[in-house]
Design a protein around this motif. Structure first.
Motif, short mmCIF file in Angstrom:
data_model
loop_
_atom_site.label_atom_id
_atom_site.label_comp_id
_atom_site.label_asym_id
_atom_site.label_seq_id
_atom_site.Cartn_x
_atom_site.Cartn_y
_atom_site.Cartn_z
N ASP A 89 -48.76 -47.24 -67.66
CA ASP A 89 -48.29 -46.77 -66.40
C ASP A 89 -49.39 -45.60 -65.99
OD1 ASP A 89 -46.02 -48.22 -66.20
OD2 ASP A 89 -44.54 -46.71 -66.41
N SER A 90 -49.91 -45.05 -66.82
CA SER A 90 -51.02 -43.95 -66.70
C SER A 90 -52.37 -44.68 -66.47
CB SER A 90 -51.11 -42.94 -67.83
OG SER A 90 -49.66 -42.43 -67.73
N TYR A 91 -52.73 -45.74 -66.97
CA TYR A 91 -54.02 -46.39 -66.79
C TYR A 91 -54.06 -47.80 -66.21
CZ TYR A 91 -58.73 -48.14 -68.12
OH TYR A 91 -59.84 -48.58 -68.12
N LEU A 92 -53.25 -48.71 -67.05
CA LEU A 92 -53.23 -50.21 -66.41
C LEU A 92 -52.72 -50.21 -65.18
CD1 LEU A 92 -52.34 -52.03 -69.81
CD2 LEU A 92 -54.41 -51.33 -68.89
N ILE A 93 -51.65 -49.52 -64.88
CA ILE A 93 -51.14 -49.66 -63.37
C ILE A 93 -51.69 -48.61 -62.41
CG2 ILE A 93 -48.97 -49.65 -61.95
CD1 ILE A 93 -48.95 -52.07 -64.02
N SER A 94 -51.80 -47.46 -62.97
CA SER A 94 -52.06 -46.38 -62.11
C SER A 94 -53.77 -46.51 -61.58
CB SER A 94 -51.84 -45.07 -62.54
OG SER A 94 -50.46 -44.78 -62.67
N GLU A 95 -54.49 -46.68 -62.81
CA GLU A 95 -55.95 -46.60 -62.59
C GLU A 95 -56.44 -48.30 -62.23
OE1 GLU A 95 -58.16 -44.17 -62.66
OE2 GLU A 95 -56.77 -42.62 -63.28
N LYS A 96 -55.85 -49.18 -62.88
CA LYS A 96 -56.46 -50.33 -62.79
C LYS A 96 -55.75 -51.37 -61.64
CE LYS A 96 -59.43 -51.36 -65.30
NZ LYS A 96 -60.87 -51.20 -65.37
N GLY A 97 -54.60 -50.98 -61.44
CA GLY A 97 -53.69 -51.87 -60.50
C GLY A 97 -53.33 -53.17 -61.23
N ALA A 99 -51.08 -56.10 -62.37
CA ALA A 99 -49.81 -56.62 -62.03
C ALA A 99 -48.99 -56.89 -63.19
CB ALA A 99 -49.78 -57.80 -61.17
N VAL A 100 -47.60 -56.41 -63.20
CA VAL A 100 -46.75 -56.60 -63.94
C VAL A 100 -45.35 -57.28 -63.62
CG1 VAL A 100 -45.06 -55.51 -65.76
CG2 VAL A 100 -47.47 -54.70 -65.31
N GLU A 101 -45.06 -58.33 -64.48
CA GLU A 101 -44.02 -59.45 -64.01
C GLU A 101 -42.89 -59.46 -64.76
OE1 GLU A 101 -45.52 -63.08 -63.08
OE2 GLU A 101 -46.91 -62.40 -61.43
N SER A 107 -39.40 -51.24 -65.46
CA SER A 107 -39.80 -49.91 -65.90
C SER A 107 -41.16 -49.19 -65.49
CB SER A 107 -39.62 -49.79 -67.51
OG SER A 107 -40.46 -50.64 -68.11
N VAL A 108 -41.76 -50.18 -64.72
CA VAL A 108 -43.30 -49.78 -64.30
C VAL A 108 -43.10 -48.57 -63.32
CG1 VAL A 108 -44.96 -50.42 -62.37
CG2 VAL A 108 -44.24 -52.28 -64.18
N GLY A 109 -44.09 -47.55 -63.80
CA GLY A 109 -44.17 -46.34 -63.14
C GLY A 109 -43.47 -45.26 -63.76
N LEU A 110 -42.66 -45.53 -64.59
CA LEU A 110 -41.62 -44.51 -65.38
C LEU A 110 -42.24 -43.51 -66.10
CD1 LEU A 110 -38.50 -46.46 -65.86
CD2 LEU A 110 -38.68 -44.78 -63.84
N PHE A 111 -43.42 -44.06 -66.60
CA PHE A 111 -44.05 -43.04 -67.73
C PHE A 111 -45.49 -42.88 -67.45
CE2 PHE A 111 -41.01 -46.24 -69.24
CZ PHE A 111 -40.06 -45.39 -70.04
N ASP A 112 -45.86 -42.48 -66.29
CA ASP A 112 -47.08 -41.91 -65.85
C ASP A 112 -47.24 -40.49 -66.22
OD1 ASP A 112 -49.41 -41.26 -64.58
OD2 ASP A 112 -48.92 -42.12 -62.50
#
Length: 306
Positions: A89-97, A99-101, A107-112
């Motif tokens: 959530d802090s790097y792969l989603i927030s920094e790299k964008g 996608a998670v399916e 739970s995406v975004g909860l652990f930033d």
């Protein structure tokens, strides 16, 4: 990818990563799940394809039986899972964008941790805190029982791993500290007392196996967590000691009265990423199955009546 595939035993400090990858328990015993990792005579090495270098983690050598009964001389799967969630959530989603399916998307975004102040209770090796320090947390406080061997090992891990060259961002948290803290006690001058209601996130990994300590742990959460609607406590724990021992921590009344919190989300997840709903009371599973599963909970501040 299996949760334990990132961890391996190394020999002495500084062993070449290529020399220890074959020692991964997930490779040697692919049909078994190891839920505790470590050997006081060896270092643990944590690898991630997203970190520039592997992390090297020292385990404490307990000084006596009382310290040994804390089981802080192991790295547990709960810490591995929370570290992965923070990284996602802090790097792969927030920094790299990325996608998670599937179930994971719930739970995406909860652990930033970016820009947030975090404190870990019962840190053991401090892996989730180290990950936070590498991925944008503003402040990181690492705590565990004030036993000298444990605190020394934690300081070693923080100093060795929270470095610019270890971060995919090319920067690290500038405020990272290690302090001893006995849950539920706040003597003046111990360093933790001045941090009352100072943290956006409280991290807890595999600290629920002692039912007699639930109240003290909850009181530490209440003391350290900010009194804001955005504040959260993340709890991850394995079922290896039995569901009944840990379930009491999530009692709604106890959480409200002692921690000033309520459950926002809670689910169960196995070491391969499969998720299912949390069940507080059910027949105990066999030991092999229990080792595979963990509970993941996000607690938020209870909205008090005015």
């Amino acid at each position: 990818m299996s949760l334990i595939s990132r961890i391996a035993l190394a020999g002495a400090e500084g062993t070449d990563p290529e020399d220890f990858l074959s020692q991964s328990l997930g490779v040697v015993f692919p049909d078994d799940v190891t839920n505790q990792h470590g050997d006081p005579d060896s270092w643990l090495v944590y690898t991630s394809p997203h970190l520039p270098r592997p992390l090297q983690l020292r385990l404490c050598q307990p000084g006596d039986d009382a310290e040994r009964r804390l089981f802080s001389h192991f790295l547990w799967n709960s810490s591995l899972l929370l570290a992965e969630l923070i990284e996602r959530d802090s790097y792969l989603i927030s920094e790299k964008g990325t996608a998670v399916e599937g179930d994971e998307a719930k739970s995406v975004g909860l652990f930033d941790v970016r820009g947030r102040r975090t404190v870990e209770l019962g840190a053991g090796t401090a892996l989730p805190s180290i990950m936070g320090g590498l991925l944008g947390a503003e402040e990181v406080l690492v705590t565990d029982y004030p036993a000298p061997p444990l605190i020394e090992a934690l300081r070693t891990n923080v100093e060795k791993n929270v470095k610019v060259e270890m971060s995919p961002l090319g920067r690290v948290s500038l405020d990272v500290k290690v302090l001893g803290h006995e849950w539920g006690t706040f003597p003046e001058g111990d360093g933790v007392t001045v941090k009352r209601h100072a943290f956006d996130r409280v991290l807890i990994c595999d600290c629920l196996w002692m039912p007699w300590q639930h109240g003290n742990l909850q009181r530490s959460v209440d003391f350290l967590l900010k009194q804001t609607a955005e504040a959260r406590c993340w709890v991850v724990a394995g079922f290896h000691t039995g569901r009944a021992k840990m379930a009491g921590f999530f009692d709604e009344e106890a959480l409200r009265e002692e921690a000033g919190c309520e459950i926002e989300k809670i689910w169960e997840q196995d070491c391969d990423g499969k998720q299912r709903g949390w069940v507080k009371d059910q027949a105990e599973e066999d030991p092999g199955t229990r080792k595979r599963w963990l509970v993941v909970a996000v607690l938020k501040r209870t909205q008090r009546e005015t």
